[in-house]
Design a protein around this motif. Structure first.
Motif, PDB file in Angstrom:
ATOM      1  N   ALA A  37       0.827  -1.206   0.000  1.00 53.12           N
ATOM      2  CA  ALA A  37       0.000   0.000   0.000  1.00 53.12           C
ATOM      3  C   ALA A  37       0.863   1.259   0.000  1.00 53.12           C
ATOM      4  O   ALA A  37       0.544   2.245  -0.683  1.00 53.12           O
ATOM      5  N   ASP A  38       1.954   1.252   0.754  1.00 61.48           N
ATOM      6  CA  ASP A  38       2.869   2.400   0.781  1.00 61.48           C
ATOM      7  C   ASP A  38       3.449   2.646  -0.607  1.00 61.48           C
ATOM      8  O   ASP A  38       3.520   3.792  -1.085  1.00 61.48           O
ATOM      9  N   ILE A  39       3.877   1.572  -1.251  1.00 63.13           N
ATOM     10  CA  ILE A  39       4.529   1.701  -2.559  1.00 63.13           C
ATOM     11  C   ILE A  39       3.533   2.145  -3.623  1.00 63.13           C
ATOM     12  O   ILE A  39       3.808   3.053  -4.417  1.00 63.13           O
ATOM     13  N   VAL A  40       2.364   1.548  -3.626  1.00 61.96           N
ATOM     14  CA  VAL A  40       1.344   1.921  -4.609  1.00 61.96           C
ATOM     15  C   VAL A  40       0.946   3.380  -4.442  1.00 61.96           C
ATOM     16  O   VAL A  40       0.791   4.119  -5.425  1.00 61.96           O
ATOM     17  N   ALA A  41       0.785   3.829  -3.217  1.00 65.60           N
ATOM     18  CA  ALA A  41       0.420   5.225  -2.978  1.00 65.60           C
ATOM     19  C   ALA A  41       1.489   6.171  -3.522  1.00 65.60           C
ATOM     20  O   ALA A  41       1.174   7.210  -4.123  1.00 65.60           O
ATOM     21  N   GLY A  42       2.753   5.813  -3.338  1.00 66.97           N
ATOM     22  CA  GLY A  42       3.842   6.626  -3.861  1.00 66.97           C
ATOM     23  C   GLY A  42       3.850   6.664  -5.376  1.00 66.97           C
ATOM     24  O   GLY A  42       4.082   7.718  -5.988  1.00 66.97           O
ATOM     25  N   TYR A  43       3.581   5.525  -5.980  1.00 68.41           N
ATOM     26  CA  TYR A  43       3.537   5.465  -7.444  1.00 68.41           C
ATOM     27  C   TYR A  43       2.379   6.296  -7.992  1.00 68.41           C
ATOM     28  O   TYR A  43       2.528   7.020  -8.983  1.00 68.41           O
ATOM     29  N   GLU A  44       1.224   6.199  -7.370  1.00 68.50           N
ATOM     30  CA  GLU A  44       0.077   6.985  -7.837  1.00 68.50           C
ATOM     31  C   GLU A  44       0.361   8.478  -7.711  1.00 68.50           C
ATOM     32  O   GLU A  44       0.018   9.262  -8.606  1.00 68.50           O
ATOM     33  N   ALA A  45       1.009   8.874  -6.622  1.00 68.38           N
ATOM     34  CA  ALA A  45       1.329  10.286  -6.422  1.00 68.38           C
ATOM     35  C   ALA A  45       2.309  10.793  -7.472  1.00 68.38           C
ATOM     36  O   ALA A  45       2.306  11.980  -7.820  1.00 68.38           O
ATOM     37  N   ALA A  46       3.156   9.893  -8.001  1.00 70.30           N
ATOM     38  CA  ALA A  46       4.134  10.261  -9.026  1.00 70.30           C
ATOM     39  C   ALA A  46       3.563  10.163 -10.435  1.00 70.30           C
ATOM     40  O   ALA A  46       4.270  10.398 -11.411  1.00 70.30           O
ATOM     41  N   GLY A  47       2.288   9.797 -10.548  1.00 68.82           N
ATOM     42  CA  GLY A  47       1.646   9.753 -11.851  1.00 68.82           C
ATOM     43  C   GLY A  47       1.862   8.484 -12.637  1.00 68.82           C
ATOM     44  O   GLY A  47       1.805   8.499 -13.872  1.00 68.82           O
ATOM     45  N   ALA A  48       2.077   7.380 -11.950  1.00 69.17           N
ATOM     46  CA  ALA A  48       2.262   6.108 -12.654  1.00 69.17           C
ATOM     47  C   ALA A  48       1.020   5.791 -13.498  1.00 69.17           C
ATOM     48  O   ALA A  48      -0.093   5.830 -12.987  1.00 69.17           O
ATOM     49  N   PRO A  49       1.215   5.446 -14.790  1.00 73.59           N
ATOM     50  CA  PRO A  49       0.070   5.063 -15.613  1.00 73.59           C
ATOM     51  C   PRO A  49      -0.311   3.600 -15.433  1.00 73.59           C
ATOM     52  O   PRO A  49      -1.466   3.221 -15.619  1.00 73.59           O
ATOM     53  N   CYS A  50       0.672   2.777 -15.099  1.00 71.89           N
ATOM     54  CA  CYS A  50       0.497   1.329 -14.958  1.00 71.89           C
ATOM     55  C   CYS A  50       1.441   0.856 -13.858  1.00 71.89           C
ATOM     56  O   CYS A  50       2.461   1.497 -13.582  1.00 71.89           O
ATOM     57  N   ILE A  51       1.109  -0.275 -13.278  1.00 68.07           N
ATOM     58  CA  ILE A  51       1.978  -0.879 -12.272  1.00 68.07           C
ATOM     59  C   ILE A  51       2.251  -2.327 -12.656  1.00 68.07           C
ATOM     60  O   ILE A  51       1.344  -3.049 -13.078  1.00 68.07           O
ATOM     61  N   SER A  52       3.511  -2.717 -12.526  1.00 61.63           N
ATOM     62  CA  SER A  52       3.906  -4.109 -12.716  1.00 61.63           C
ATOM     63  C   SER A  52       4.020  -4.769 -11.351  1.00 61.63           C
ATOM     64  O   SER A  52       4.575  -4.178 -10.408  1.00 61.63           O
ATOM     65  N   VAL A  53       3.495  -5.966 -11.238  1.00 58.01           N
ATOM     66  CA  VAL A  53       3.554  -6.707  -9.976  1.00 58.01           C
ATOM     67  C   VAL A  53       4.286  -8.020 -10.233  1.00 58.01           C
ATOM     68  O   VAL A  53       3.837  -8.854 -11.028  1.00 58.01           O
ATOM     69  N   VAL A  54       5.408  -8.193  -9.576  1.00 59.71           N
ATOM     70  CA  VAL A  54       6.221  -9.392  -9.772  1.00 59.71           C
ATOM     71  C   VAL A  54       5.709 -10.492  -8.850  1.00 59.71           C
ATOM     72  O   VAL A  54       5.832 -10.405  -7.629  1.00 59.71           O
TER      73      VAL A  54
END
Length: 233
Positions: A37-54
């Motif tokens: 949740a911490d990482i996803v929130a940071g990515y959304e705040a930085a404008g990530a268009p997509c997220i990769s989940v390993v």
């Protein structure tokens, strides 16, 4: 019709597929006490268009990680794992993926064709990873796929330093194959390297370790800043 995953990446101001990964190729923890949740929130705040989940076990992943991230965000998700069977594609969809990784270096030509077709029929974007031009010949429906150049050696479990020149050399062939969204993946270790690849013509970059270790994600380039921040060739 352009898929949601591709459309998000092509329209992004900062076209980075930002990755959630528990460990790097050497087994070193990348979470540093943070939750997904911490990482996803940071990515959304930085404008990530997509997220990769390993979800691959080499990197400490599990299918539950994809399900957890899908509950945290509405962004399109790429499942990064070694997909070799059609039932894995169905599972990816159930877990919340919008795209699935297909690794050309590890798949026979017949399997690649079968899995690309199965992914498209399931409503998932094939994210086809290549390391050489010859692998492009085995990719059907390239106009509906992301084609990504992996700058590392998957057969060495990506423990090598990687070679960004692979992406620069292969870009014309990748573009000629018909993909609307060429991507460079792995070994992108600085904002300057990212800017160079975007300036060269890549429509997206997949970055994991460097972003997970970055002090400020806003230091990474946008499409408008890439040209002026790219180092001279």
């Amino acid at each position: 019709m352009t898929s949601r995953f591709i459309a998000a990446l092509l329209s992004a101001e900062r076209p980075l597929v930002m990755e959630v990964k528990r460990r790097d190729a050497h087994g070193i923890d990348l979470m540093s006490g943070r939750t997904p949740a911490d990482i996803v929130a940071g990515y959304e705040a930085a404008g990530a268009p997509c997220i990769s989940v390993v979800t691959g076990r080499w990197f400490g992943g599990t299918p539950d990680l994809l399900r957890d991230v899908a509950r945290l965000t509405e962004l399109p998700l790429l499942q990064k794992d070694f997909i070799t069977r059609r039932d894995q594609i169905e599972t990816a969809k159930t877990l919340g993926a919008s795209a699935v990784l297909l690794t050309a270096a590890l798949l026979p030509a017949t399997s690649m064709r079968t899995l690309v077709t199965a992914a498209l029929r399931t409503g998932l974007t094939p994210f086809v990873e290549i390391t050489g031009e010859a692998e492009l010949e085995n990719v059907p429906h390239a106009d509906e796929c992301v084609i990504a150049v992996n700058n590392k050696d998957i057969k060495a479990r990506e423990r090598d330093a990687g070679d960004i020149n692979r992406s620069l050399t292969l870009l014309p062939a990748v573009t000629a194959a018909g993909t609307p969204c060429p991507v460079s993946a792995s070994a992108i270790d600085t904002p300057q390297t990212a800017a160079r690849l975007l300036s060269a013509g890549y429509k997206g970059l997949l970055i994991a370790t460097a972003l997970l270790r970055a002090a400020d994600l806003h230091d990474w380039p946008t499409t408008s800043s890439a040209a002026r921040h790219a180092p001279a060739a």
